[in-house]
Design a protein around this motif. Sequence first.
Motif, short mmCIF file in Angstrom:
data_model
loop_
_atom_site.label_atom_id
_atom_site.label_comp_id
_atom_site.label_asym_id
_atom_site.label_seq_id
_atom_site.Cartn_x
_atom_site.Cartn_y
_atom_site.Cartn_z
N TYR A 115 -0.77 -7.83 -5.24
CA TYR A 115 -1.20 -6.62 -5.92
C TYR A 115 -0.75 -5.41 -5.11
O TYR A 115 -0.23 -5.56 -3.99
CB TYR A 115 -2.73 -6.59 -6.11
N THR A 116 -0.91 -4.22 -5.65
CA THR A 116 -0.55 -2.99 -4.95
C THR A 116 -1.78 -2.08 -4.86
O THR A 116 -2.70 -2.19 -5.67
CB THR A 116 0.59 -2.23 -5.67
N CYS A 117 -1.77 -1.19 -3.87
CA CYS A 117 -2.87 -0.22 -3.70
C CYS A 117 -2.28 1.17 -3.48
O CYS A 117 -1.21 1.31 -2.87
CB CYS A 117 -3.71 -0.59 -2.48
N LYS A 118 -3.02 2.19 -3.94
CA LYS A 118 -2.54 3.56 -3.80
C LYS A 118 -2.90 4.17 -2.44
O LYS A 118 -2.32 5.16 -2.03
CB LYS A 118 -3.10 4.44 -4.92
N ASN A 119 -3.86 3.57 -1.73
CA ASN A 119 -4.22 4.05 -0.39
C ASN A 119 -5.08 2.99 0.30
O ASN A 119 -5.44 1.97 -0.29
CB ASN A 119 -4.97 5.39 -0.47
N GLY A 120 -5.42 3.27 1.54
CA GLY A 120 -6.18 2.30 2.33
C GLY A 120 -7.58 2.04 1.81
O GLY A 120 -8.10 0.93 1.93
N VAL A 139 0.87 -1.18 0.00
CA VAL A 139 0.00 0.00 0.00
C VAL A 139 0.91 1.23 0.00
O VAL A 139 1.55 1.54 1.00
CB VAL A 139 -0.94 0.01 1.23
N GLU A 140 0.98 1.89 -1.13
CA GLU A 140 1.93 2.98 -1.36
C GLU A 140 1.38 3.89 -2.45
O GLU A 140 1.00 3.42 -3.53
CB GLU A 140 3.28 2.38 -1.78
N ASP A 141 1.33 5.20 -2.18
CA ASP A 141 0.68 6.10 -3.14
C ASP A 141 1.60 6.56 -4.26
O ASP A 141 1.13 7.15 -5.24
CB ASP A 141 0.06 7.31 -2.41
N HIS A 142 2.89 6.32 -4.19
CA HIS A 142 3.80 6.67 -5.27
C HIS A 142 4.00 5.46 -6.18
O HIS A 142 4.59 4.46 -5.77
CB HIS A 142 5.15 7.15 -4.71
N THR A 143 3.51 5.56 -7.40
CA THR A 143 3.48 4.42 -8.31
C THR A 143 4.85 3.82 -8.58
O THR A 143 5.04 2.60 -8.50
CB THR A 143 2.82 4.82 -9.65
N LEU A 144 5.84 4.65 -8.91
CA LEU A 144 7.17 4.14 -9.23
C LEU A 144 7.81 3.44 -8.03
O LEU A 144 8.43 2.38 -8.16
CB LEU A 144 8.08 5.28 -9.70
N ILE A 167 -2.17 4.67 9.19
CA ILE A 167 -2.62 4.43 10.57
C ILE A 167 -4.08 3.96 10.58
O ILE A 167 -4.43 2.96 11.22
CB ILE A 167 -2.44 5.69 11.43
N GLU A 168 -4.92 4.66 9.83
CA GLU A 168 -6.34 4.29 9.73
C GLU A 168 -6.51 2.90 9.11
O GLU A 168 -7.32 2.08 9.58
CB GLU A 168 -7.08 5.31 8.87
N THR A 169 -5.72 2.63 8.07
CA THR A 169 -5.83 1.35 7.38
C THR A 169 -5.34 0.20 8.24
O THR A 169 -5.95 -0.88 8.25
CB THR A 169 -5.03 1.39 6.06
N VAL A 180 2.70 5.20 5.52
CA VAL A 180 1.95 5.92 6.55
C VAL A 180 1.18 7.10 5.96
O VAL A 180 -0.02 7.24 6.14
CB VAL A 180 2.88 6.40 7.68
N ASN A 181 1.89 7.96 5.24
CA ASN A 181 1.25 9.16 4.69
C ASN A 181 0.68 8.88 3.30
O ASN A 181 1.41 8.74 2.32
CB ASN A 181 2.28 10.30 4.60
N MET A 182 -0.64 8.80 3.24
CA MET A 182 -1.34 8.57 1.98
C MET A 182 -2.65 9.37 1.98
O MET A 182 -3.22 9.61 3.04
CB MET A 182 -1.66 7.08 1.79
N PRO A 183 -3.13 9.76 0.80
CA PRO A 183 -4.41 10.48 0.74
C PRO A 183 -5.58 9.55 0.97
O PRO A 183 -5.44 8.33 0.88
CB PRO A 183 -4.41 11.02 -0.71
N ILE A 184 -6.73 10.14 1.26
CA ILE A 184 -8.03 9.46 1.42
C ILE A 184 -8.08 8.60 2.69
O ILE A 184 -8.90 8.85 3.58
CB ILE A 184 -8.39 8.59 0.18
N MET A 185 -7.22 7.58 2.80
CA MET A 185 -7.19 6.72 4.00
C MET A 185 -5.73 6.38 4.27
O MET A 185 -5.11 5.61 3.53
CB MET A 185 -8.02 5.46 3.77
#
Length: 211
Positions: free
Chosen positions: A33-38, A9-14, A67-69, A59-64
């Motif tokens: 698989y990968t996810c851009k946020n929680g 779970v990582e918001d930076h694609t590269l 920590i929340e995830t 830890v730092n991702m948009p939307i969710m």
Amino acid sequence: MSKFSVVIVEDHTLLSQAISGVVDSFQNFKVSYTCKNGSVLVEKFKSPRNVPDLVLMDVNMPIMNGIETTKWIKDHYPKVNVLALTVEEDENIILRMIRAGAKGYLLKDVDKKTLEMALTKTMETGFYHSNHVTDVLVNSLSNKTDIQLKESELEFLKLICTEHTYKEIAEIMSLSPKTIDGYRDCLFVKLNVKNRIGLVLYAVKNKIFTP
């Protein structure tokens, strides 16, 4: 042996792709698989076949955020191990991730060998922390069966694992802030740790507090 399934779970694609490539090179692990946020992860978990053995969580991702995830995973899928993989070195962030249920905390500058060891240790023992965190906590992570803690010290340790400040803990325990400082300093020496993170990890490791 079948490979353990990993989700990133990582918001930076590269960066996500790079981490995937590294994990896929490990003998016992395979990225599912990968996810851009929680929020994306929660949606994916609706299908049982998408629930992995382990999640590498930013830890730092948009939307969710992480920590929340992590808390959501702990509440709904407690058997899924979560390892934080982040640039965040802030003590408060580390504490919040541990409280949320993370089994370990890694910084993104970790080398490939250490990452593989972290994944392996987490699956074997359910617990791992990076050298950055462990340097000041290494003694708190071992089982100390010879240490006898008083009831008041156990209560203090449980409260340390919450969001309460030292002043608020003093009020809850009906003690003066100076007495609470004494408890803290005594436990630093007794448990051979240097900060609040050390106390929290000791409490979690020794099942005094369950995240």
